[in-house]
Design an enzyme around this catalytic site. Structure first.
Site, short mmCIF file in Angstrom:
data_model
loop_
_atom_site.label_atom_id
_atom_site.label_comp_id
_atom_site.label_asym_id
_atom_site.label_seq_id
_atom_site.Cartn_x
_atom_site.Cartn_y
_atom_site.Cartn_z
N GLU A 101 0.80 -1.24 0.00
CA GLU A 101 0.00 0.00 0.00
C GLU A 101 0.83 1.28 0.00
O GLU A 101 0.56 2.20 0.77
CB GLU A 101 -0.96 0.00 1.19
N ASN A 144 2.16 -5.12 -3.22
CA ASN A 144 0.74 -5.44 -2.96
C ASN A 144 -0.03 -4.15 -2.68
O ASN A 144 0.44 -3.29 -1.93
CB ASN A 144 0.69 -6.36 -1.72
N HIS A 201 -10.38 -5.93 -2.35
CA HIS A 201 -11.46 -5.73 -1.37
C HIS A 201 -12.57 -5.02 -2.14
O HIS A 201 -12.50 -3.81 -2.38
CB HIS A 201 -10.96 -4.89 -0.19
N GLU A 207 -6.25 -10.58 -1.39
CA GLU A 207 -7.06 -10.35 -0.17
C GLU A 207 -8.55 -10.26 -0.54
O GLU A 207 -9.28 -9.42 -0.01
CB GLU A 207 -6.61 -9.06 0.53
N ASP A 227 -12.31 -10.16 -0.92
CA ASP A 227 -13.59 -10.22 -0.23
C ASP A 227 -14.54 -9.29 -0.97
O ASP A 227 -14.11 -8.32 -1.60
CB ASP A 227 -13.50 -9.95 1.28
C1 XIL Z 1 -6.42 -6.07 8.19
C2 XIL Z 1 -6.79 -7.24 9.09
O1 XIL Z 1 -7.71 -8.06 8.41
C3 XIL Z 1 -7.39 -6.72 10.38
O2 XIL Z 1 -7.55 -7.79 11.32
C4 XIL Z 1 -6.48 -5.65 11.01
O3 XIL Z 1 -7.12 -5.10 12.14
C5 XIL Z 1 -6.16 -4.56 9.99
O4 XIL Z 1 -5.59 -5.14 8.85
N1 XIL Z 1 -5.01 -4.45 3.57
C6 XIL Z 1 -4.04 -5.30 4.03
C7 XIL Z 1 -4.32 -6.18 5.19
O5 XIL Z 1 -2.99 -5.41 3.40
O6 XIL Z 1 -3.16 -6.41 5.98
C8 XIL Z 1 -5.41 -5.62 6.05
O7 XIL Z 1 -5.72 -6.58 7.07
C9 XIL Z 1 -6.63 -5.30 5.22
C10 XIL Z 1 -6.29 -4.25 4.19
#
Ligand code: XIL
Length: 298
Positions: free
Chosen positions: A127, A169, A205, A232, A234
């Site tokens: 990020e 990422n 996401h 990641e 969802d």
């Molecule tokens: C999130 C986790 O799912 C949570 O449990 C934590 O509180 C915050 O981080 N991008 C990422 C992940 O790269 O590491 C993040 O994970 C979600 C967004």
């Protein structure tokens, strides 16, 4: 069949999940994990605040619970993440300049060395690009150590674990947009100058729809000579959830260098998106329509 076995039949891809060490005692959770998935990412346990809570004092207890489980089950491990502006320990947040730069590089070197030979792919930097139309870097204390911090991190990671694939990422990169193009330009530059980078992760996401150029975006990165992964995934609940999951799955299968998909949790009750029910299993561990949709697409 299962998600992992079906993905493996599609060109040796994996299908994985983000895992929390604290849930490894939950038998419903572990049964689904072991049955369906052949790759894991630690949801929080390998982040900087977890692995180096005090400067120079490295703790791997929780991360190792996940690594040991994955290794015993023959699952690939994505290391997540060596450097990220979020979930930094307090001591590092108070540093700047060359002191922070040295601490960053030491962190990369120590953690990647500790896990040398065990990690399939590392999210070396997470990020680092800004949202919106600039296409530039996110302002952060890491970025303020100098624009070359990302390449310095990748070089340190390569030295520490030459066998691991090294990935960048990010999120909001789910189509061709200013942010994904900024990252694309960085990867192109790294490839042209020999900065070690092997892969780009697309967090994905997602809301109730997915950009029509999602696949084209993966493909343009692959065409630079890097692997790509969905890291990641969802998807917001709603009438379109199963369709969005299928579209993302097909996009990965259609890109030869898209080597795997990871969902960000197992059951809806495990998700960081509280109340959004964005995953493939309901809170009781039952398969949702989105699960069937993914399995049929694989
Ligand atoms: C999130 C986790 O799912 C949570 O449990 C934590 O509180 C915050 O981080 N991008 C990422 C992940 O790269 O590491 C993040 O994970 C979600 C967004």
């Amino acid at each position: 069949s299962t998600l992992g076995a079906s993905a493996a039949e599609r060109g040796g891809r994996y299908f994985g999940a983000a895992i929390a060490a604290g849930r490894l005692g939950d038998s419903t959770y572990v049964n689904i994990l072991n049955r369906e998935f052949n790759q894991i990412t630690a949801e929080n346990e390998m982040k900087w605040d977890a692995t180096e809570p005090q400067r120079g004092n490295f703790t791997y207890t929780n991360a190792n619970r996940i690594v040991n489980h994955a290794t015993a089950q023959g699952m690939k491990i994505r290391g997540h993440a060596l450097l990220w502006h979020s979930q930094m320990p307090g001591w590092a947040q108070s540093l700047s300049g060359s002191d922070l730069r040295n601490a960053m590089i030491n962190h990369v070197t120590q953690v990647a060395t500790n896990y040398r030979g065990k990690i399939h792919s590392w999210d070396v930097v997470n990020e680092a690009f800004a949202d919106g139309g600039s296409g530039g870097r996110r302002d952060s204390i890491l970025q303020r150590t100098g624009n070359d911090w990302i390449e310095a991190a990748f070089r340190a990671a390569r030295n520490a674990d030459p066998g691991a694939k090294l990935c960048y990422n990010d999120y909001n990169t789910d189509g061709i947009n200013a942010k994904s193009t900024g990252i694309y330009n960085m990867v192109r530059d790294f490839k042209s100058r020999g900065v070690p980078i092997d892969c780009v992760g697309f967090q994905s996401h997602l809301g109730t729809s997915v950009s029509s150029d999602y696949q084209a975006n993966l493909q343009r990165f692959a065409d630079l000579g890097v692997d790509v992964q969905i890291t990641e995934l969802d998807v917001a609940q709603g009438s379109n959830q199963a369709n969005v999951y299928a579209t993302v799955t097909r996009a990965c299968l259609n890109v030869a260098r898209c080597t795997g998909i990871t969902v960000w949790g197992i059951r809806d009750s495990d998700s960081w998106r509280t109340g959004e029910n964005p995953l493939l299993f309901d809170s009781s561990g039952n398969k949702k329509a989105a699960y069937t949709s993914v399995l049929n697409a694989l």
